[in-house]
Design an enzyme around this catalytic site. Structure first.
Site, PDB file in Angstrom:
ATOM      1  N   HIS B 267       1.080  -0.947   0.074  1.00 43.21           N
ATOM      2  CA  HIS B 267      -0.153   0.021   0.278  1.00 43.21           C
ATOM      3  C   HIS B 267       0.777   1.751   0.140  1.00 43.21           C
ATOM      4  CE1 HIS B 267      -4.134   2.271   1.295  1.00 43.21           C
ATOM      5  NE2 HIS B 267      -2.961   2.868   1.915  1.00 43.21           N
ATOM      6  N   GLU B 268       1.895   1.472   1.074  1.00 41.12           N
ATOM      7  CA  GLU B 268       2.823   2.107   1.038  1.00 41.12           C
ATOM      8  C   GLU B 268       3.615   2.545  -0.311  1.00 41.12           C
ATOM      9  OE1 GLU B 268       2.023   4.674   3.123  1.00 41.12           O
ATOM     10  OE2 GLU B 268       0.857   3.161   4.454  1.00 41.12           O
ATOM     11  N   HIS B 271       1.805   4.757  -2.907  1.00 44.34           N
ATOM     12  CA  HIS B 271       2.178   6.476  -2.651  1.00 44.34           C
ATOM     13  C   HIS B 271       3.665   6.692  -3.338  1.00 44.34           C
ATOM     14  CE1 HIS B 271      -1.736   7.284  -0.105  1.00 44.34           C
ATOM     15  NE2 HIS B 271      -1.891   6.060   0.672  1.00 44.34           N
ATOM     16  N   GLU B 297      -4.596   7.833  -2.890  1.00 48.96           N
ATOM     17  CA  GLU B 297      -4.965   6.451  -1.990  1.00 48.96           C
ATOM     18  C   GLU B 297      -5.465   6.227  -3.843  1.00 48.96           C
ATOM     19  OE1 GLU B 297      -5.139   5.988   0.674  1.00 48.96           O
ATOM     20  OE2 GLU B 297      -5.882   4.764   1.523  1.00 48.96           O
TER      21      GLU B 297
END
Lengths: 507, 507
Positions: B267-268, B271, B297
């Protein structure tokens, strides 16, 4: 406006400068401990912008006006001591920075950065001639700056004063003369002596993770506060105080020579314990810093040598070391271990030198710098002079520039006047140790019992807590009752090394 | 003064703001990754000083003058596109900040920080009544700020616009309505369905060091550039872009549930890959950032769900995972593994929710916020409304405030309008995925082959490189040819979860 109001505004102003400096400190720490390389170019912009802001705030009209309003007799009488010291410190910096024309300073900064990268290349190629034209320009700038700053007895004093306020060549010539006179023959005696310590057992593989765990235990025993610091790994170890509640150290691990990490960590611990124990009322001002390079080094060397290379210390810690090293020292007595870690051998590289020969490395640099700044030596003469002095003082001669005149970074960025601090720190440390023994005669017994607290407390009360509110020679006088005296170091070294090498006493 | 000269000065001015912000970013990163606690108080001073400097530079007379001289028609014609966008961005921020009276803003900042610590305590004690008076004040401030900022159709639009420029409740009501209509029954179908995936094999001990090594390998495969970032450990994982060459991520390890670290890292990574690939010509300006929370997001969720929870991805990576997990998955087929990591179960805690139920958590918060800001709900009603909605949407009811209305930090610091970004990001991601499939129909084949590069390239070309020079809805339109359309997410979820749970198709 009332003095009180001016003071409040001035303190706010200074806090802003300190905040920017703290942010800069973090940026430097981060760059050395793992900032990703692709971000560096933009990070350099950040450094440039924050540094110029700090520079312009320290030399602004606003600063000039605070200084004028707060350094007259009436103000001095009305203000508390810390504020007076703060004004003095800002005034000193204001004057130093203001005397250099801004455009010259800018050119100099550009030259510094070029010169450093050329030095790196020259060192790699072991070719002084590449570096020479840059060093000539650097030296020319430094001489010009000295002419702006002015001097009393000797130009070099002005440079010394930047790193060691109050220090002069008069003092240094005296103490270095004495050191040379007694240490050079001792080094020779040792070289000629057949009682060499056995050291081969030092160089077995000691895994990095284990070295780290051991270092952390030792740091805790020595009073390094991990709630006010952290330990990281870098190519060149250092300590950096962002504020007294955040003083970080770094170390380097050599799996085949644990001394690099262990003694390096203890050394940086000394620097860090100094800054961790500065009085918190100075936090957020430029006074929350070591008072000079020499006093700073006195603390790191006190920890490294007077504690870390002390027999009593290892009587306590040897078992701990054995716990982390498996059977590396299973058959080595603590006496033999102690002799091994205190081996002395004349060598070419300063940062690898032992306690005894280290001051000679510094003296060579001091003599060269002094001569350069006073026009008694040309930059082009450096390699020859360097090699000659190494032969004379240490009995070894560099085979090339890389292991000779090009070994240190300091001249490439113009840090003339800095080298003496290393030897001064050493002399201060020995002098502090002698004074401490009067208050704490049980010093060795404390080390043997692992009770460092009273020793740390003494250093804090006499030295650390003052930060920059006391000048180095003032601390020395208040703590030891006399000015700089090389005899303490000489006696310490003679006694220790005669014992380690089982030499007969001269007397 | 010529436009060019004004522009140059303006750019210098903006670079200074960005440099301070970058330093602040590093301070935040450092505080979360291991800054020693005793240094925090003084570090807070540094944050305060640098932040106020940034705030005052963005609202200064000087900024106003740049904006006036650079945003008239003539200037806009003469300036390049990036500078025009930069002026617009600064103008927007100037107006937003300038409209709030400075003293009110200061009081609000103090309230925010108090409110956050009261929220922490209230959550610990599971007692909303402690937090209620603070939240009431926060909401009152937010409403007052909205009255300063103004609004067109609905007050809440003004808040949405801060996080998602151009977003309105008109759009959100529409898409959330559709989502609710289709997802609520699907969640129910799944709950009633007996074909639950077996998951017990997920929770065996997987040592932290091994998880870290695996995460690093996955990050590299996904195109995270370690020369422009680093991975550290924190309590709450995050990604932070200091500049496009330095975008750091952090993760958290649970030795008994590797999903925390692995999916958190992926997930990170999403980003971070976004910010690492912003066009370098924007570096050093506020345009070198994600264009909105929702688009940001969308990238993290694209990586986490559309790549990381995709069957094809694990067809490739399952062997690697097995290499790091010993025999944990020795007897588990990749099909069963895939079903297990896609288990869906209505739950109370948003940050632990699965892909399918997550949007429902967001909708609940959206509806509550909208009603609060439009005076249709009192703060005191929140716990009851919250619990009722959880029952209605998810079929579960919190037993206390800690697992209910107090679970999120967002309201305690006044971040109203932020929650919808999470669901928007999800819808954007699904819509991007559908558009990507037209250009890259072999998407799944690429994952199976471990060739992420073409996928990353597509995202960079369509989204990443623009930074803030394109607004979110502009990116959506340019990339997918239409406005926000919830159907892509709905279809993706229906197809995926009907397959994971082996449900019969409705049709």
């Amino acid at each position: 406006m009332s003095i009180d109001k001016v003071k409040r505004e001035f303190v706010e102003y200074v806090k802003k400068i300190s905040a920017y400096s703290e942010a800069l400190g973090l940026v430097y720490w981060d760059m050395r401990t793992g900032a990703p390389k692709k971000g560096i170019e933009q990070r350099a912009e950040v450094i440039g912008i924050l540094s110029s802001e700090v520079f312009s705030m320290t030399t602004s009209e606003e600063m000039a006006s605070y200084i004028a309003r707060l350094s007259n007799q009436e103000a001095i009488r009305k203000l508390d001591e810390v504020t007076n010291k703060l004004v003095q410190e800002c005034k000193k910096e204001y004057e130093r920075n203001k005397k250099i024309p801004a455009d010259e300073y800018k050119q100099y900064v550009v030259l510094q950065s070029k010169s450093q990268s050329v030095w790196e290349e020259a060192k790699e190629k072991s070719d002084f001639s590449l570096f020479q034209p840059y060093l000539e320009q650097i030296v020319a700038y430094i001489k010009k700056f000295v002419s702006y700053w002015g001097y009393e007895n000797n130009k070099y004093d002005t440079l010394l004063d930047m790193y060691e306020p109050g220090m002069t060549i008069e003092i240094l010539d005296d103490v270095f003369g004495k050191l040379r006179e007694r240490i050079v023959p001792l080094v020779k005696d040792i070289a000629d002596n057949p009682n060499k310590p056995e050291t081969s057992f030092l160089f077995k593989r000691f895994p990095k993770e284990k070295q780290k765990e051991f270092s952390i235990e030792i740091l805790k025993e020595l009073g390094y506060d991990f709630d006010a610091g952290r330990l990281d790994e870098t190519v060149h170890p250092f300590a950096i105080g962002l504020n007294p509640g955040d003083v970080r150290i770094t170390t380097k691990y050599d799996e085949n020579d644990f001394r690099t990490a262990v003694f390096g960590t203890i050394h940086e611990c000394g620097h860090a314990v100094y800054e961790q124990n500065i009085d918190s009322k100075l936090t957020g001002t430029p006074l929350a810093d070591g008072t000079s390079m020499g006093i700073h080094e006195s603390q790191s060397l006190f920890f490294e040598n007077f504690i870390g290379r002390n027999f009593s210390f290892w009587q306590k810690e040897y078992d701990l070391l054995k716990k982390y090293t498996g059977d590396q020292f299973a058959n080595v007595s603590v006496e033999d271990f102690y002799r091994a870690i205190n081996e002395s051998k004349p060598s070419l590289i300063r940062i690898e030198a032992d306690e005894l020969t280290y001051p000679l490395h510094i003296m060579i640099r001091y003599e060269i710098e002094k001569a350069l700044i006073n026009d008694e030596l040309e930059v082009s003469d450096l390699p020859a002079v360097w090699n000659k002095k190494y032969e004379e003082y240490l009995g070894v001669r560099p085979e090339n520039d890389a292991e000779g005149v090009l070994q240190d970074v300091h001249w490439s960025d113009g840090s003339f006047g800095y080298f003496p601090s290393y030897a001064l720190g050493y002399m201060y440390a020995a002098q502090f140790k002698a004074a401490m023994l009067k208050d704490i005669p049980e010093f060795d017994r404390l080390l043997k019992a692992g009770s460092i607290a009273p020793i740390k407390k003494w250093l804090t009360e006499k030295i650390h807590k003052y930060g920059k509110t006391k000048k180095p020679l003032e601390i020395l006088m208040d703590t030891t009752g006399e000015g700089l005296n090389a005899n303490y170091l000489i006696e310490y070294l003679e006694e220790k090394y005669r014992s380690v090498y089982k030499l007969q006493n001269e007397s």
